[in-house]
Design a protein around this motif. Sequence first.
Motif, mmCIF file in Angstrom:
data_model
loop_
_atom_site.group_PDB
_atom_site.id
_atom_site.type_symbol
_atom_site.label_atom_id
_atom_site.label_comp_id
_atom_site.label_asym_id
_atom_site.label_seq_id
_atom_site.Cartn_x
_atom_site.Cartn_y
_atom_site.Cartn_z
ATOM 1 N N UNK A 84 0.703 6.186 6.604
ATOM 2 C CA UNK A 84 -0.956 5.789 6.525
ATOM 3 C C UNK A 84 -0.859 5.353 5.402
ATOM 4 N N UNK A 85 -0.029 4.498 5.085
ATOM 5 C CA UNK A 85 0.117 3.028 3.793
ATOM 6 C C UNK A 85 0.352 2.312 4.049
ATOM 7 N N UNK A 86 1.678 1.680 4.506
ATOM 8 C CA UNK A 86 2.580 0.629 4.984
ATOM 9 C C UNK A 86 2.127 0.387 5.995
ATOM 10 N N UNK A 87 2.143 1.099 6.964
ATOM 11 C CA UNK A 87 1.691 0.417 8.314
ATOM 12 C C UNK A 87 0.229 -0.357 8.132
ATOM 13 N N UNK A 88 -0.652 0.522 7.592
ATOM 14 C CA UNK A 88 -2.333 0.358 7.212
ATOM 15 C C UNK A 88 -1.696 -1.013 6.841
ATOM 16 N N UNK A 89 -1.022 -0.964 5.637
ATOM 17 C CA UNK A 89 -0.794 -2.408 4.824
ATOM 18 C C UNK A 89 -0.375 -3.650 5.429
ATOM 19 N N UNK B 268 7.585 10.247 3.089
ATOM 20 C CA UNK B 268 8.339 9.328 3.898
ATOM 21 C C UNK B 268 7.915 9.327 4.855
ATOM 22 N N UNK B 269 7.381 9.501 5.508
ATOM 23 C CA UNK B 269 6.471 9.494 6.932
ATOM 24 C C UNK B 269 5.167 9.163 6.684
ATOM 25 N N UNK B 270 4.106 10.715 6.026
ATOM 26 C CA UNK B 270 2.794 10.227 5.835
ATOM 27 C C UNK B 270 2.855 8.770 5.242
ATOM 28 N N UNK B 271 3.709 8.610 3.618
ATOM 29 C CA UNK B 271 3.758 7.115 3.176
ATOM 30 C C UNK B 271 3.832 6.071 4.314
ATOM 31 N N UNK B 272 4.914 5.821 5.137
ATOM 32 C CA UNK B 272 4.849 4.952 6.146
ATOM 33 C C UNK B 272 3.806 4.847 6.629
#
Lengths: 354, 301
Positions: B29-34, B23-27
């Motif tokens: 490096x994926x959700x935050x940049x998006x 969850x931390x990695x997705x948040x």
Amino acid sequence: MLDLHRLTKSFGKGDSAVTALHEVSFSIAEGEFFTLLGPSGCGKTTLLRLIAGFEPPSGGALVLDGRDIAHVPPNQRPVNTVFQNYALFPHMTVAENVGFALGAQGRPRAEIAATVERMLALVKLSHLAGRKSAALSGGQQQRVALARALAARPRILLLDEPLSALDMKLRKEMQVELKRLQQETGLTFIFVTHDQEEALTMSDRIAVMAGGRIQQIASPRDLYDQPANRFVAGFIGETNFLPAHCTAGRLTLPQAAAPLPVPHADGPVTVMIRPEHVALGQARPDALVLTAQVDRLVYFGTDTHVHLHLSDGSPLVARVQNALRGGQPCAAGQTIPVSLPGEALRLLPCDEAA
Amino acid sequence: MDAETLAARADARRRWGLAAPAVAIITLFSILPLGVVLVYSFLAPGDFGNVRWQLSFEGWFSVLFERDIFDDTISLSDAHLTILGRSVALSLATTLITLVLGLPTAWFIATRPLHQRAFWLFLITIPFWTNLLVRTIAVQEMIRSEGVFNRLFLWLGLIDAPIQMMFTNFAVLVGMAYVFLPLMVLPVYSAIEKFDFRLAEAGYDLYASRAYCLRRVILPMVRPGIIAGSILVFVPSLGAYVTPRIMGGGKSMMLGNLIEMQFGQGRNWPLGAALSLTLTALVLAALIWYTRLTSGGRRNG
């Protein structure tokens, strides 16, 4: 209607070639329930695949209604198969499965619908027409496979051990059902099985196969009563074999008190007798009379199997029907006279291995 | 509160604990940049790239429209529409080509004897060992004006002058089909491998021609593999950057190149961000279509 003439099939090439069928020849009549019976690896499934067209024969002719179809592809033969694993199309409904052959032939939609309805009624599955075939029980899948293979009204229906995946009770039901279907439709059935009881109860004629050769073709009764060789005698039902000798029209058994006159050529023979024909307790005329010791008795409800051994140690089994009153026919350890009636004896050539 | 509820809560806590790194990695490096991209798409472009913190819909507006420099009349942006259309068309064409080439290949491998299949699959995976750039340049070497094909055709006397193949849609298509072919072969192979060939035999026994059998029995059963392969090819094709850059140059640009341009020499980050999100939306639409297809397939068979 179907004639096999010296049909041969080999797999592989050169020295490593394996011959699965050796010059098999026989004819099947219209409307016959014909069974290919044999142990696994005897070539019965290969023969069925040749008739269906999945494999080309290596030699010989396969003549259906006067036409050699040995090299006609399966989709152009009026022959359909009920596969051992049913091979129903899992992405189709029951009705779509049954209508497949007609659809492939490009028949009109209305005709397909009518035929499907009739076929499903025939196998008593009309209520499941819209169900996916994967959601059916084994017995139901079996019926769908039958209806699917019958829908295009083939000249011959091939059945590859169709009952082997069913449990005992269902198998008995389907045996009756299959026989009924065959009689109702009047179609020619070629049925493959390794189960002798299945073969005996359903067939008009049975071809017993072993080692890629036909051993005998006969009605169930003749197969049981008049086996052609030791393999057939041993494969169908239980039986006793005793080595013997024929001299000047008289059969001599080393353990027997006196020889018995028989119409048979001189030389060594194997005497075969079914357990139910072995008579215990008294010396009968027109019989080989022996002395045997009782080893044990096995109770089977309708009858009792008496295991004996002769003076030279060779085993003999007798089957005695149980009377309502009267108890056991003999006791273990007893030494008793045993009669082998002349009319129940079958003399088989003894040169071959069992 | 009884013991069972407490145990269930402890269990739920443990599960969340296990999921936490993912969850931390997705948040991060994926959700935050998006989110950053989403915010940037609503800002004004800076003079030398970057953004000015000022609300603007110009980025989104420019995805499809353009304003005349002289009289401010609004019209559809031909250049962007062409690139968008080309991206979708080339991606669809790539998917179709890889399917036409990949299905027989997968069929061939799946019908080899078991011990040979590993070898053929190994051959399919070999291109993955090589850098994408190297592979693409290798294709370029084949079709450029002084390349293998043109020289061969000239030598055979089939043509008088080299055919211009590079920097066309055809070149991009060849490059992408080559690069993405394994992504089609592998899922289709695994679907065919699971196919029970006795069913084809049954169809053949029931008077079906080879074509009818293929259409009514084999294709419906390997459909999940075909859909998975199509998505695996279509999605990266849509966002392809390296292949259209090398094979198409500045003439046959695709969406990926247009986005790169906005962040590079175009110095229009908001437009680049809006284009990126458009691409994401296209991919999402394709994925939703995919889920519909497969779940519908499961319901009906």
